[in-house]
Design an enzyme around this catalytic site. Structure first.
Site, PDB file in Angstrom:
ATOM      1  N   THR A 184       0.835  -1.202   0.000  1.00  0.00           N
ATOM      2  CA  THR A 184       0.000   0.000   0.000  1.00  0.00           C
ATOM      3  C   THR A 184       0.870   1.254   0.000  1.00  0.00           C
ATOM      4  O   THR A 184       0.621   2.204  -0.754  1.00  0.00           O
ATOM      5  CB  THR A 184      -0.916  -0.001   1.240  1.00  0.00           C
ATOM      6  OG1 THR A 184      -1.758  -1.158   1.168  1.00  0.00           O
ATOM      7  CG2 THR A 184      -1.780   1.245   1.299  1.00  0.00           C
ATOM      8  N   SER A 243       5.224  -6.498  -2.018  1.00  0.00           N
ATOM      9  CA  SER A 243       4.893  -6.701  -0.610  1.00  0.00           C
ATOM     10  C   SER A 243       5.376  -8.080  -0.183  1.00  0.00           C
ATOM     11  O   SER A 243       5.227  -9.050  -0.934  1.00  0.00           O
ATOM     12  CB  SER A 243       3.391  -6.585  -0.422  1.00  0.00           C
ATOM     13  OG  SER A 243       3.060  -6.826   0.921  1.00  0.00           O
ATOM     14  N   HIS A 303       4.367  -9.978   2.512  1.00  0.00           N
ATOM     15  CA  HIS A 303       3.466 -10.944   3.163  1.00  0.00           C
ATOM     16  C   HIS A 303       2.607 -11.739   2.191  1.00  0.00           C
ATOM     17  O   HIS A 303       1.903 -12.667   2.589  1.00  0.00           O
ATOM     18  CB  HIS A 303       2.619 -10.260   4.242  1.00  0.00           C
ATOM     19  CG  HIS A 303       1.481  -9.434   3.752  1.00  0.00           C
ATOM     20  ND1 HIS A 303       0.197  -9.918   3.710  1.00  0.00           N
ATOM     21  CD2 HIS A 303       1.414  -8.167   3.290  1.00  0.00           C
ATOM     22  CE1 HIS A 303      -0.621  -8.966   3.257  1.00  0.00           C
ATOM     23  NE2 HIS A 303       0.094  -7.895   2.991  1.00  0.00           N
ATOM     24  N   THR A 344      14.162   4.576  10.765  1.00  0.00           N
ATOM     25  CA  THR A 344      15.041   3.430  11.004  1.00  0.00           C
ATOM     26  C   THR A 344      14.471   2.196  10.310  1.00  0.00           C
ATOM     27  O   THR A 344      13.281   1.899  10.430  1.00  0.00           O
ATOM     28  CB  THR A 344      15.181   3.179  12.515  1.00  0.00           C
ATOM     29  OG1 THR A 344      15.735   4.359  13.102  1.00  0.00           O
ATOM     30  CG2 THR A 344      16.079   1.988  12.799  1.00  0.00           C
ATOM     31  N   CYS A 356     -13.249  -7.806   0.223  1.00  0.00           N
ATOM     32  CA  CYS A 356     -12.043  -6.994   0.164  1.00  0.00           C
ATOM     33  C   CYS A 356     -12.200  -5.708   0.978  1.00  0.00           C
ATOM     34  O   CYS A 356     -11.292  -5.265   1.650  1.00  0.00           O
ATOM     35  CB  CYS A 356     -11.682  -6.664  -1.278  1.00  0.00           C
ATOM     36  SG  CYS A 356     -10.041  -7.274  -1.682  1.00  0.00           S
TER      37      CYS A 356
END
Ligand SMILES: *Cc1c(COP(=O)(O)O)cnc(C)c1O
Length: 395
Positions: free
Chosen positions: A74, A202, A204, A240, A328
């Site tokens: 995203t 992404s 995941h 960081t 969704c």
């Protein structure tokens, strides 16, 4: 029934064991800040981050200096669109071309940018979910700064002709952004061959941890920095680094690269077994998405005369996790914008279920899913008033 079948891998995936092992080193063993270069702990973290960056760059045929870590897909999508828009708005360019079936990370970012004078053209798709290249060419104007088209759709699995779109973008000197979140690991991505200037990823969705992703930015691309602060990520995305997440992302890509061919072969066969099983055993179904230009792990059908949410509830009771044509934007009962764009009516779109597989799924899981679906659909249809109306009409 104790069988558990997770068939929602487009929503997220289980983090792979090897990934967790690698990540574990970066919590309490190598915990230094990568910006602390004057001692070993800091340098170890920096080395780990750069190793992951190299792995990802090589996988895309990119340079390591072109990979920027983000907090996920995203954020990468937001950066690509806002970054290009804000760098170009005062240069007389204000037009973005995208499609009607993009992820909400794209659609809602476009909507936001419209407040700043950005104009968006949303391309139609055909019944398979493919964008029309002629319509794309016609939409190009002198003000067009960006074309943003997803590589593969997260709901129906359709794979777009990205290389052709890249060619059109290049010929017209327009930047080309690709949401590659679902394609990563399932489709060969080559940013040179496919003329991609910006690519969102992404972790995941490919067996890595949640909350980490990356944006590929071709060298020389006119784009604003995204998070302002320290000098991390070459000064473009401050904060960081999430070292353990970056390490996990790198490891996930390394595994995907190693197992690419066997993954595709195994998962495609399971996908086709599920598609054929449903078509053979359940009447009045429509396969959503393209029959062949589709992700190896995606099965999406509409089941006439039934409600997707009811199917999901009954599936859950049988240990199967899937998602529906409206899940969704969960909480909302609007049918999926993707299914509507392919021409389905509201009722049919509402009766849609997406199964997304991975390499952990077995043939027994698939057969169990087919059998369970057959039972559930028969039961729901026998109670469906819509079905009864149809019967009346047909009698
Ligand atoms: C999941 C997904 C995203 C969002 O990625 P996150 O890392 O969850 O923020 C964007 N685009 C597509 C196509 C996706 O499937």
């Amino acid at each position: 029934m104790s069988r558990k079948v997770y068939l929602d891998n487009a929503a997220t995936t289980r983090v792979k064991k090897e990934v967790i092992e690698e990540m574990n080193n970066y919590f309490d063993k190598f915990y230094g800040n990568p910006s602390s270069q004057l001692y070993e702990l800091g340098r170890k973290s920096k080395e780990a981050v750069e190793k992951a960056r190299r792995t990802i760059a090589e996988f895309l045929n990119a340079d390591e200096k072109e990979i920027y870590f983000t907090a996920g897909g995203t954020e990468a999508d937001n950066w690509a669109l806002k970054g290009v828009a804000f760098a170009n708005l005062n240069k007389g360019k204000n037009h973005i071309i995208t499609s009607k079936i993009e992820h909400h990370a794209i659609l809602n970012t476009c909507k936001y940018l419209e407040k700043f004078g950005v104009e968006t053209t949303y391309l139609d798709v055909d019944k398979y979910g493919l964008v029309d290249l002629e319509q794309l060419k016609k939409a190009i104007k002198p003000e067009t700064m960006l074309i943003s088209i997803m590589f593969a759709n997260n709901e129906i699995g359709t794979i777009q002709p990205i290389e052709e779109i890249g060619k059109i973008a290049k010929e017209n000197k327009i930047l080309f952004h690709v949401d590659g979140v679902q394609a990563l690991g399932s489709v060969k991505i080559d940013v040179q061959k496919q003329n991609i200037d910006l690519l969102s990823m992404s972790a995941h969705k490919i067996g890595g941890p949640k909350g980490i992703g990356a944006l590929y930015i071709r060298k020389g691309t006119r784009i604003d920095n995204f998070v302002h602060g320290g000098g991390q990520e070459r000064g473009r995305r401050a904060g960081t680094e999430g070292v353990q997440n970056i390490v996990g992302f790198g490891k996930a890509v390394e595994i995907v690269k190693r197992d690419f061919d066997s993954y595709l072969e195994r998962v495609t066969a399971l996908r086709d077994r599920l598609i054929e099983g449903i078509q053979k055993n359940i009447p009045h179904v429509i396969l959503n998405g393209h029959p062949t230009k589709r992700l190896a792990n995606n099965v999406n059908f509409s089941y006439k005369y039934v409600e997707g949410e009811s199917i999901l509830l009954l599936l859950d009771m049988e240990g199967i996790s899937a998602s529906s044509g409206s899940a969704c934007t969960s909480g909302s009962l609007d049918p999926s914008h993707v299914l509507l764009a392919t021409g389905l009516d509201h009722g049919t779109a509402h009766g849609s279920i997406r199964f997304t597989l991975n390499e952990e799924i077995t043939e027994e899981d698939i057969d169990y899913t087919i059998e369970t679906m057959k039972k559930i659909i028969e039961k729901l249809r026998s109670m469906s008033p819509i079905k009864n109306d149809e019967d009346l009409k047909n009698s």
